[in-house]
Design a protein around this motif. Structure first.
Motif: not given
Length: 84
Positions: A55-59
């Motif tokens: 949903r939001y990109g790489i952690l």
């Protein structure tokens, strides 16, 4: 569906729990109950990280997360910088 801040908070909690249990298991490797909890939290953590990254990109970087094309790890804001 969880919002971004709630998802990050849940990831942080599970990560803390897995690190804590990892340290505990280093000292008490035969504790089956702790090992089951560790594996349960680890599986939950994997699922939440996948959901967040979808949903939001790489952690995280360095081989723990794949990147879409183009290289997306440089996208801002970084998870810990977002005001959510």
């Amino acid at each position: 569906m969880k919002n971004k801040k709630k998802l990050l908070d849940d990831i942080r909690k599970l990560k803390f729990a897995t690190v804590d249990l990892n340290l505990y298991l280093d000292n008490f490797p035969d504790n089956q109950k702790a090992l089951c909890a560790y594996n349960d939290y680890t599986n939950q953590l994997i699922l939440l990280k996948k959901e967040y990254e979808k949903r939001y990109g790489i952690l995280t970087n360095f081989g723990t997360s794949a990147s879409d094309y183009p290289w997306s790890f440089i996208n801002e804001p970084w998870p810990w910088e977002s005001g959510e």
